[in-house]
Design a protein around this motif. Structure first.
Motif, short mmCIF file in Angstrom:
data_model
loop_
_atom_site.label_atom_id
_atom_site.label_comp_id
_atom_site.label_asym_id
_atom_site.label_seq_id
_atom_site.Cartn_x
_atom_site.Cartn_y
_atom_site.Cartn_z
N LEU A 135 -5.83 -16.94 11.37
CA LEU A 135 -5.88 -16.67 10.11
C LEU A 135 -4.71 -15.79 9.38
N GLY A 136 -4.41 -16.51 8.43
CA GLY A 136 -3.07 -15.78 7.85
C GLY A 136 -2.87 -16.22 6.29
N PHE A 137 -2.63 -15.10 5.34
CA PHE A 137 -2.44 -15.47 4.11
C PHE A 137 -1.06 -15.51 3.71
N ILE A 138 -0.29 -16.51 3.23
CA ILE A 138 1.02 -16.55 3.15
C ILE A 138 1.22 -16.70 1.71
N PHE A 139 1.88 -15.44 0.94
CA PHE A 139 2.39 -15.65 -0.18
C PHE A 139 3.85 -16.22 -0.24
N ASN A 140 3.93 -17.36 -0.68
CA ASN A 140 5.32 -17.92 -0.68
C ASN A 140 6.18 -17.42 -2.11
N ASN A 141 7.47 -16.88 -1.75
CA ASN A 141 8.29 -16.29 -2.62
C ASN A 141 7.82 -15.12 -3.35
N TRP A 142 6.65 -14.49 -2.67
CA TRP A 142 6.16 -13.03 -3.37
C TRP A 142 6.76 -11.90 -2.48
N ASP A 143 7.39 -10.92 -3.17
CA ASP A 143 7.84 -9.97 -2.23
C ASP A 143 6.95 -8.74 -2.21
N GLY A 144 6.57 -9.02 -0.69
CA GLY A 144 5.47 -8.03 -0.18
C GLY A 144 6.01 -6.73 -0.19
N ALA A 145 7.24 -6.30 -0.09
CA ALA A 145 7.78 -5.01 0.07
C ALA A 145 7.14 -3.90 -1.39
N TYR A 146 6.82 -4.65 -2.38
CA TYR A 146 6.18 -4.10 -3.29
C TYR A 146 4.68 -4.06 -3.65
N PHE A 147 3.95 -4.85 -2.52
CA PHE A 147 2.60 -4.78 -2.62
C PHE A 147 2.08 -3.18 -2.56
N LYS A 148 0.97 -2.98 -3.24
CA LYS A 148 0.24 -1.70 -3.29
C LYS A 148 -0.34 -1.46 -2.07
N ALA A 149 -0.35 -0.37 -1.56
CA ALA A 149 -1.24 0.07 -0.38
C ALA A 149 -2.68 -0.17 -0.43
N ASP A 150 -3.33 -0.10 -1.80
CA ASP A 150 -4.44 -0.36 -1.97
C ASP A 150 -4.77 -1.74 -2.07
N PHE A 151 -4.04 -2.71 -2.37
CA PHE A 151 -4.02 -4.11 -2.11
C PHE A 151 -4.23 -4.36 -0.89
N LEU A 152 -3.44 -4.11 0.11
CA LEU A 152 -3.47 -4.35 1.52
C LEU A 152 -4.66 -3.71 2.05
N ALA A 153 -5.17 -2.66 1.46
CA ALA A 153 -6.44 -1.59 2.12
C ALA A 153 -7.60 -2.73 1.86
#
Length: 188
Positions: free
Chosen positions: A153-171
């Protein structure tokens, strides 16, 4: 430059990956992070994915001087989410060092671990055993110099810069999956 930001649960064999993917997609579309219907917004395969939506701005923590338009692919044809529900190896593309360590003995075991993927990929095993100390665990339990993920299972965000994902979003992702997650950055 093209990039992918991939959120991967830290478990080799996720139970009912299709069912969980539908639940996560429902959450993402309700938050207007991605569009609810498939469209031609990704590369590869059949080109179908879930396009970037305006609410995606809410998942970013942007430093001064960086705009959402720089971190997200607004106006680009490749801008969507691809969901993988088959066993995949998610590693950085450029500059991948292939280094891994044992969480028990802390020794370098990268070559042996990556050689073991020949047994992991066809699902003959989920685990790896450290050749130095005998510690055995799901392959995701080992230490990687660069973030990697091994799962069905994997969620691939194409051309989204995940370096800026909020910690809360990942949580929130981890909470919805019931597993810790790893963010894998791929640039090509």
């Amino acid at each position: 430059m093209q990039q992918q930001s991939i959120i991967v649960p830290q478990i080799s064999t996720y139970p009912d990956p299709e069912g969980r993917a539908r639940k996560v997609l429902r959450w993402l579309s309700q938050q207007r992070i991605v569009e609810p219907q498939l469209s031609t917004c990704v590369a590869g395969g059949n080109g179908m994915g879930y396009a970037l939506a305006e609410g995606a701005r809410q998942v970013l923590e942007l430093p001064s001087g960086v705009t959402a338009e720089q971190a997200l692919p607004f106006g680009r044809s490749i801008n969507g989410l691809t969901v993988m529900t088959k066993r995949c190896i998610f590693t950085p593309d450029q500059g991948f060092l292939g280094e891994a360590g044992c969480p028990e003995c802390r020794r370098e075991i990268g070559e042996a671990l990556f050689d073991s993927l020949e047994d992991w990929m066809p699902a003959r095993t989920d685990n790896f055993t450290c050749p130095e100390c005998g510690h055995e665990d799901d392959i995701n339990g080992f230490l990687f110099l660069q973030p990697c993920g091994f799962s069905n299972l994997g969620f691939i965000f194409n051309n989204w810069d995940g370096a800026y994902f909020k910690a809360d979003f990942l949580a929130q992702f981890a909470e919805r999956l019931g597993q810790s997650v790893r963010l894998v950055q791929v640039r090509y």
